[in-house]
Each structure stands twice: as structure tokens, then as C-alpha cells.
Design a protein around this motif. Structure first.
Motif, PDB file in Angstrom:
ATOM      1  N   GLY A 522       5.702  -1.358   5.476  1.00  0.00           N
ATOM      2  CA  GLY A 522       5.924  -2.722   5.011  1.00  0.00           C
ATOM      3  C   GLY A 522       4.637  -3.390   4.550  1.00  0.00           C
ATOM      4  N   ARG A 523       4.793  -4.538   3.901  1.00  0.00           N
ATOM      5  CA  ARG A 523       3.651  -5.225   3.310  1.00  0.00           C
ATOM      6  C   ARG A 523       3.704  -6.722   3.603  1.00  0.00           C
ATOM      7  N   VAL A 524       2.529  -7.338   3.639  1.00  0.00           N
ATOM      8  CA  VAL A 524       2.398  -8.783   3.787  1.00  0.00           C
ATOM      9  C   VAL A 524       1.788  -9.334   2.506  1.00  0.00           C
ATOM     10  N   VAL A 766     -11.964 -10.333  -4.313  1.00  0.00           N
ATOM     11  CA  VAL A 766     -11.280 -10.261  -3.026  1.00  0.00           C
ATOM     12  C   VAL A 766     -10.063  -9.350  -3.115  1.00  0.00           C
ATOM     13  N   VAL A 767      -9.330  -9.407  -4.248  1.00  0.00           N
ATOM     14  CA  VAL A 767      -8.151  -8.558  -4.425  1.00  0.00           C
ATOM     15  C   VAL A 767      -8.352  -7.668  -5.648  1.00  0.00           C
ATOM     16  N   LYS A 772      -3.969  -6.418  -4.170  1.00  0.00           N
ATOM     17  CA  LYS A 772      -4.162  -5.961  -2.789  1.00  0.00           C
ATOM     18  C   LYS A 772      -5.574  -6.306  -2.330  1.00  0.00           C
ATOM     19  N   VAL A 773      -5.687  -6.822  -1.123  1.00  0.00           N
ATOM     20  CA  VAL A 773      -6.978  -7.196  -0.572  1.00  0.00           C
ATOM     21  C   VAL A 773      -7.815  -5.936  -0.354  1.00  0.00           C
ATOM     22  N   ASN A 778      -2.155  -2.678   2.920  1.00  0.00           N
ATOM     23  CA  ASN A 778      -0.860  -3.311   2.639  1.00  0.00           C
ATOM     24  C   ASN A 778      -0.887  -4.827   2.751  1.00  0.00           C
ATOM     25  N   LEU A 779      -2.008  -5.438   2.414  1.00  0.00           N
ATOM     26  CA  LEU A 779      -2.134  -6.894   2.412  1.00  0.00           C
ATOM     27  C   LEU A 779      -2.432  -7.361   0.986  1.00  0.00           C
TER      28      LEU A 779
END
Length: 817
Positions: A522-524, A766-767, A772-773, A778-779
Motif C-alpha cells: 500500500g501507499r500513502v 523532495v519528490v 514519490k518522496v 511508498n510515500l
């Protein structure tokens, strides 16, 4: 709720949960008020326990009438740790013109008071209610509990009331760690509460039979618990959903009443939307434009999505109830009516603004798109160009912008009758711009034309009401069984094991440790805005060390950080960008609409009636009327662009020159410069509040000279427009002096971008190109904070196009659920 000075009301986004407290067993269903049984008296309440202070607020009503008047009383209880010197609540959710009740312990007894206020001052004692303290009330060494019957408490003077049949009411609670001045006197003075918040309460479902209610009201105990629930997912969807239903084992055995007889607990499955999604494919934090659009597109792809919003509802369709008196009897809230935009900045009951960020930020469903002027410009090709800081993978934006336009078409004539109102300012400003070589265009028909053009302001209003992502993308997401929106849920940090995010920690103590887990792979997605998402990264051990150390030193947030060996050093908070400056003119033909001062409380009767009849007229449009752009040179050879917004009147004016406010002959311009080099830094302070650390305004000499030249260009043709007068800056100041003396705190256009900038290198961004960070598996971040520079127009439409493209990239990325 109770205060002596200031303008803060008792309504604000905060934590609203139900948890077991000493002497209680809670039946936990959701962030809204949920049913529970007090184990000491057997009364079945609906209520919450606020996470910050551990105070339980519970209520239960007599049966609804099948005809005639509805109940005017209820039984309530407050259970509070002794650290809370007094607590209180407003069943209507407002401090002003509402019944207010507060209580506190004194020498082993409970003292209570009923109050009423017509302004933001210490409320007066109010003698209407009849309150009876019931036998199970008590004070001990750790807690005090007040159980009471409140008669004549659902209606009060001046026509105020609560709807006991409502399923979407929003009461408010407040608490104070400062004791009242005279604890023995119910009429005592007291200082303002030290914290407050509000929560969902389905008054219409919190009713019991007459026999049960009358027994409890007379001091009796025991009874039946009714559990109301619907929308249990079908078997084919259960892989996406996990449900939590907790019943204390004491009640499964059956408690005893004061006579020693067993009491049966009856669970009745009926019809109340109170479900909880615990483990999902995607957790999205923040229901602004980025979060809503990402949630809709990802749930459309069949993934299970939990959208967490720290604030509450906004428009009527989201469950909002904050209305002007003149819209009572409709489903129109303050956030539905476009003409109420300027009142967002003058209403003392401004619960929609985030209170822990020192600039304007919306904490409610829709985020900034629920409180802004809804100016909606489709992005130009240059807005996504390499020169604007975008990676090459993002330059082909047209397909995503087209998807946005198809879902949410812009309009420059939002009134349903097709007419434009208060357009005198457009004529005056056009007469000032035409001699400078400007031409009139329909701006969204030519998004790439941004030099010496002007046109009518365009919006994303729909049918004369606020539209935006709430009335489009959120509407379709909510129809899916694999989507859940949960309000009043403040995400504190992401939970990670090195680079892997396992879920999020929240203020929701109805789940263990406030933790919401992800499904495997899963992802946030963080969509909390330029300040909100940056702070969440700091609190998750991601960002500059000085910011993470502030989190580490916080006694509450510090223990949630990962070990320092897992901190990820990224330039979070840098590259912040947000400039603007104002000028004020007068002209005898312009109606300033009394500076919009009374649009919420007392608008012109004919205008209000016209809007209520068919969503047309002045109230169908926000205050901006005309926009214009021109390219500017710079002393360093860099091209910058000036963007202007003209409107009749505004929420605040500062000038030393006289002007006739009664004749309403004012108009106002807001000027921004884009493509500039000035940058700032945002971060947090020791209280972990979001703050600008380095102002991003005019710290580059070329930017400043370009702005001054642009302002001089605008006013160069003022003498050619008969009757036009510039009053801010006035005739005692040069433009250089005006810019030099301009208060930096008022340069905030509320268009902050860049704190979590997108790029190809972790050292500079940052991303990554998939949002994606860096350093995580998965952030992701999808909001204004990843935008490298401000677009040519207000970023409202640009953010939504970004979200469309980001959602597609995230779904296409390998390794997901």
C-alpha cells in the motif's frame, strides 16, 4: 467557547473520537459520535472522547414525535480528568447566539452554568434551561463525572435551536486548564478556554424509547444499547475492507443494574452510516484539490482509498451546516454561495482556517478550494515547461489538463441567467489598460496568451454555486464502495520502517495507537498543502535536521519519530514562493458593494432573494471581476510576468486619502509577479506550528525592480480615464517608497507553492518525477507543495491538473497494490 476578548469562536477543526474512559465501556464505530454505555448507570449515550484531553461528552434524547413538536430536552454526561478545570459545549457548534453549558468540580460537587452570548465576549448567564444533576454524578481523585437532565435545552432565545432529527449536526466542545474565578458561583467570570473543537453528531439517531428515557431521567439505571450501522461491504469487496466492532466483554456477559438484575445488550442493525475502513491500498492525507482528485482517480482504478481530513464539512452536500441567516431553510452553507467569499476573511467564527499555521490555510473538506475566490485558469504550456522547473516527464500536460476541463469546465459568467453583475470595475480597468496595448480575450480559450491581455475573471462555479473538486471529483468518489472519507482525523505522522511506510498515526484513539495500516504494498499520499505536507514530513523524520530536532524535542511528537539513523535529509520547506501587492483606486461609476461588509449578515434583500430564487445575480460570483497579464523585463535580463486582479471593493483597505465609502465608489487591484527568482523557506516553530522562516518576497533585486516597473506601467494611463484616482499608494509616495514600505506580512497572496519541490535529484528536490518522496518506497506528495514555480494564473487550476497527472503516474508505477 467562553472568553473575554479576541475573535476566536468555539468552532474549529480538532480531534473527535470515542474511546473507553475510566468507568466506561465504549462501543467504537467511527470518528463521529458513536454509541456507548456508561457501566455505572447503564445509560446508552451517543458521544465522543476528545483525544487531546480525555473528556467524554455524551447525550441521549427522548423519542422523536410522529407529529407535533420534537423533544426539547436530553440527558447528557461529561466525564473529565481533574486536569480539566472546566469543560463545556455548544450543541449548535457556535459560541454566538447559542445555548452554552459548562461545568467544573468544587469541593466534591459539580457546579454548572448556562450562558448565552451575542458577540465574542464573556457570555451572560442564561436562565432558560432547567438542569437536574442525576445520581451517578461524582468527583474522585482522578476524574469527575456530571450526569444531568437538561430540559428546555434544544431551543433558546432569538429563535435558536438544534434539529433533534438531524443526522449531520456539528456540536462543539471546549476545555480549560485554568480554573474559573469563583468555583462556588455558577455566575462566575472565567477566562477563555484553552482548547476547543467540534465533531459530527447524528442527533436523529440518538433517541431511545419513552420508557427508557423516563427511567433514566428519574435517576434509574440500566437499559438497551442500539447499534445503528449500514453499508457493510459485499463479500466481493471484503478484501479491501476491515471492520472494527468492539463490545466490552462485561456487556457481553450482561451488566447488572442497581437491583442486581441482569441487563441484556441488544444490537439492532438499522440505518446509520458509521463504518470504518482500517486497512487499505491507499491512505490520502488531506481533502484539498490534490487529495480529492487523487482519491477519485485511484478509487476509479479499483484501489481501496481512505481519505483523511483533519477538518470538517464545508458545502451542504458534504454535511456542512454553517449558514447565513438569509439562507436558512436551504442546503446552502457559507461555502456554497460564491458571493460570500470576502466574508471568509472577516467572520469572527472562522473555524475553516487552520489554527496551527500562521498564514491562511483551509482546514475543511475541499481545503483552499472551499474558501477561496475560485479563480480558475487552465494552465499554459509554459506553466509545465522545463524553464519553470518541471522535469521533462511533466511537460506534456495537455491530456491531463483536458481531463480536468472535461470534469470541471471553467466559466466567466457564473450567474445562471448568463449576465455579469458589478462589472463597472471591468470597464474602468479596461479603459486604463487599452492605451497600454492590452487586448481583450476569453482567457481560458487562449491559455498560452499571457502578455498584454485582459479578460473577465473565470471560475469553477457550477450552476451559480461553488463547484471545484468537491462538487465533481469527490462526488464520484463517494459513490464507490472502495472509497471512504473520514473527517476530523488529524494525521500526526507517517509510520515507517526505514524507507517503507506501514501506515499513518492519527489522533483517532478509537483504533489502537491511532494507527491506520496499509495493505501489503500500500501507499500513502500527502495532500496537506504547502505547509501541512511539509510539517508531516518533518514529524516523520524527513527534512532538514533543524526542523526534525524541533519535533524530537516535543514531548508528544518526539517519541513518534523513527531513530535518527533513519532520518532522511531532504530540502523540505525550501523554495517557498508567494508574492503579491495591492493598489486601490476610486471611480464614481464603481459600486464597491459596501466592501462586501454585510454580504453574510445582511446583504441587499433583492440580491439575496434573486440568488435564492435561481442562483443568479451578484451572489453567484465571487468579488474578482477582471484579470490581466503583461510580460516585464528585469534589470538582470530575466523576463517576469505581472498578473493583476481587479474587483469592486475588498475586505480591508488602508489609505490616508479620503474616499466616499457611503457612495461605494471604490475598486481594488491585486498585483502578483510570476517567473521571479525570490524564494523563501517555511518550517515549524517550537510549538510545531507551520510558519514562514524566510519571507519569499522581493529578496531578489531584479524581482523588485520588475515589480516597481510593472506598477508604474499600470498607473501610467490613470490620467486618461476621467474620474479615476489612485488612493493607495497615495499622492505623497513614490512607487519605490510604496514598495519599500509595504508590510511584508500583507504580501501573502495565499498561493504558497514549492516546499516539497519536484525534481530528478534528492539533493535539489523532495519528490521524484512520480511524486514519490526520495528515500522512501511508498510515500508520495500530491499538492501545491511540489510545484516548482507559480503558474501565470492563480494556481487553483494548475494544482488540479498536477493532481490528474500525478494520480496517473502513481498508478502506473510498479510495486503498488
Amino acid at each position: 467557547m467562553f472568553k473575554i476578548q479576541g475573535s476566536e469562536s468555539c468552532c474549529n477543526s480538532s480531534e473527535h473520537v470515542v474511546t473507553p474512559v475510566p468507568g466506561h465501556s465504549a462501543l467504537v464505530l467511527s470518528q463521529a459520535a458513536a454509541p456507548y454505555v456508561d457501566s455505572e448507570n447503564g445509560i446508552s449515550f451517543w458521544g465522543i472522547t476528545d483525544a487531546a484531553h480525555g473528556v467524554t461528552y455524551g447525550h441521549v434524547f427522548p423519542p422523536l414525535a410522529t407529529s407535533g413538536a420534537q423533544p426539547t430536552e436530553y440527558i447528557g454526561e461529561i466525564v473529565a480528568p481533574v486536569a480539566n478545570k472546566w469543560v463545556g459545549f455548544s450543541m449548535s457548534g457556535s459560541m454566538i447566539s447559542s445555548l452554552l453549558i459548562a461545568a467544573w468540580p468544587n469541593n466534591g460537587n459539580i457546579v454548572f452554568t448556562t450562558r448565552y452570548a451575542t458577540s465574542n465576549v464573556l457570555p451572560d448567564v442564561y436562565t432558560g434551561p432547567v438542569i437536574t444533576t442525576l445520581p451517578s454524578s461524582h468527583v474522585n481523585s482522578t476524574h469527575w463525572k456530571w450526569v444531568y437532565r437538561c430540559q428546555n435545552c434544544t431551543t433558546w432565545k432569538n429563535g435558536g435551536s438544534i434539529d433533534v432529527n438531524s443526522t449531520s449536526s456539528v456540536p462543539a466542545w471546549c476545555a480549560s486548564t485554568i480554573a474559573v474565578d469563583n468555583p462556588a458561583n455558577p455566575a462566575t467570570t472565567m477566562v477563555q478556554h484553552t482548547d476547543f473543537g467540534f465533531y459530527f453528531f447524528p442527533f436523529g439517531t440518538a433517541h431511545v424509547s419513552a420508557a427508557l428515557y423516563n427511567n433514566w431521567a428519574a435517576g434509574g439505571t440500566g437499559g438497551t444499547l442500539n447499534l445503528l450501522l449500514y453499508n457493510f461491504p459485499s463479500a466481493r469487496n471484503r478484501r479491501h475492507w476491515r471492520w472494527l466492532l468492539i463490545i466490552d466483554h462485561h456487556y457481553q456477559r450482561g451488566p447488572t443494574n442497581t437491583n442486581g438484575n441482569s441487563v441484556m445488550i441488544l444490537l439492532q442493525i438499522s440505518s446509520f452510516s458509521a463504518h470504518m475502513l482500517l486497512s487499505v491500498d491507499y491512505i490520502i492525507v488531506g481533502s484539498g484539490p490534490g487529495g480529492i482528485i487523487a482519491a477519485d482517480r485511484i478509487s476509479q482504478a479499483g484501489k481501496s482509498v481512505l481519505l483523511l481530513e483533519r477538518g470538517g464539512p464545508s458545502t451542504g452536500e458534504t454535511g456542512g451546516t454553517y449558514q447565513a441567516n438569509w439562507t436558512k431553510g436551504t442546503n446552502l452553507t457559507k461555502f456554497d454561495v460564491p458571493g460570500l467569499f470576502e466574508s471568509m476573511f472577516t467572520d469572527a467564527n472562522d473555524f475553516w482556517w487552520c489554527k496551527d499555521i500562521t498564514v491562511f490555510a483551509g482546514c475543511l473538506v475541499g481545503g483552499g478550494t472551499s474558501v477561496n475566490g475560485a479563480l480558475y485558469w487552465l494552465p499554459s504550456d509554459n506553466d509545465f515547461a522545463l524553464s519553470a522547473g518541471w522535469p521533462s516527464q511533466w511537460t506534456n500536460h495537455q491530456q491531463y489538463t483536458s481531463m480536468l476541463k472535461a470534469r470541471l469546465p471553467p466559466t466567466d459568467a457564473p450567474s445562471t441567467d448568463g449576465k455579469r453583475y458589478l462589472e463597472q470595475v471591468s470597464t474602468v480597468v479596461a479603459n486604463m489598460l487599452i492605451p497600454q496595448g492590452y487586448r481583450n480575450v476569453t482567457i481560458n480559450d487562449s491559455p498560452n496568451a499571457k502578455d498584454h491581455v485582459y479578460g473577465y475573471a473565470a471560475y469553477d462555479f457550477i450552476g451559480g454555486q461553488r463547484g471545484g473538486p468537491v462538487a465533481s471529483y469527490l462526488r464520484t468518489a463517494k459513490a464507490r464502495k472502495n472509497f471512504q472519507l473520514q473527517m476530523y482525523t488529524n494525521v500526526l505522522n507517517v509510520v515507517r520502517n526505514g524507507s517503507q511506510i506501514t501506515g499513518v498515526k492519527t489522533n483517532d484513539t478509537s483504533v489502537k495507537d491511532g494507527f491506520f495500516p496499509l495493505n501489503p504494498n500500500g501507499r500513502v499520499i500527502l495532500s496537506g498543502g504547502t505547509f501541512g505536507s511539509a510539517r508531516l514530513l518533518f514529524r516523520s523524520g524527513i527534512g532538514p535536521t533543524d526542523m526534525i530536532n524541533l519535533v524530537k524535542n516535543d514531548p508528544v511528537a518526539g517519541p513518534n519519530l523513527p531513530p535518527s539513523s533513519q532520518w532522511i535529509n531532504l530540502p523540505v520547506g525550501y523554495n517557498a514562493y508567494n508574492p503579491s501587492i495591492n493598489m486601490v483606486f476610486t471611480h464614481p461609476t464603481v459600486d464597491s458593494y459596501n466592501n462586501w461588509a454585510t454580504v453574510f449578515t445582511d446583504p441587499p434583500a433583492a440580491d439575496a432573494a434573486q440568488y435564492l430564487k435561481n442562483r443568479s445575480g451578484i451572489m453567484a460570483q465571487a468579488s474578482p471581476r477582471l484579470n490581466f497579464w503583461s510580460a516585464l523585463g528585469g534589470s538582470d535580463g530575466t523576463t517576469r510576468w505581472l498578473q493583476g486582479t481587479a474587483r469592486p471593493g475588498a475586505a480591508s483597505i488602508t489609505t490616508t486619502l479620503p474616499y466616499n465609502m457611503r457612495r461605494s465608489n471604490l475598486h481594488y487591484n491585486r498585483i502578483s509577479v510570476v517567473g521571479i527568482k525570490s524564494r523563501g523557506r517555511i518550517g515549524i516553530n517550537a510549538a510545531l506550528n507551520g510558519v514562514p522562516l524566510v519571507n519569499p518576497w522581493l529578496n531578489d533585486a531584479g524581482d523588485k525592480s520588475a515589480l516597481i516597473q510593472g506598477l508604474k506601467n499600470i498607473i501610467s494611463t490613470v490620467p486618461q480615464v476621467s474620474g479615476l484616482q489612485l488612493i493607495m499608494p497615495d499622492n505623497t509616495m513614490t512607487m519605490e517608497q510604496y514598495v519599500a514600505a509595504y508590510d511584508p506580512s500583507t504580501m501573502n497572496s495565499n498561493h504558497w507553492v514549492g516546499s516539497n519541490i519536484i525534481g530528478t535529484s534528492a539533493g535539489q528536490a523532495v519528490v521524484d518525477v512520480n511524486t514519490k518522496v526520495f528515500g522512501t518506497n511508498n510515500l508520495f506528495v500530491v499538492d501545491a507543495s511540489i510545484i516548482p514555480t507559480l503558474p501565470y494564473g492563480n494556481p487553483h487550476g494548475h494544482i488540479m491538473s498536477v493532481a490528474e497527472q500525478a494520480a496517473a503516474k502513481i498508478l502506473a508505477l510498479a510495486g503498488g497494490p
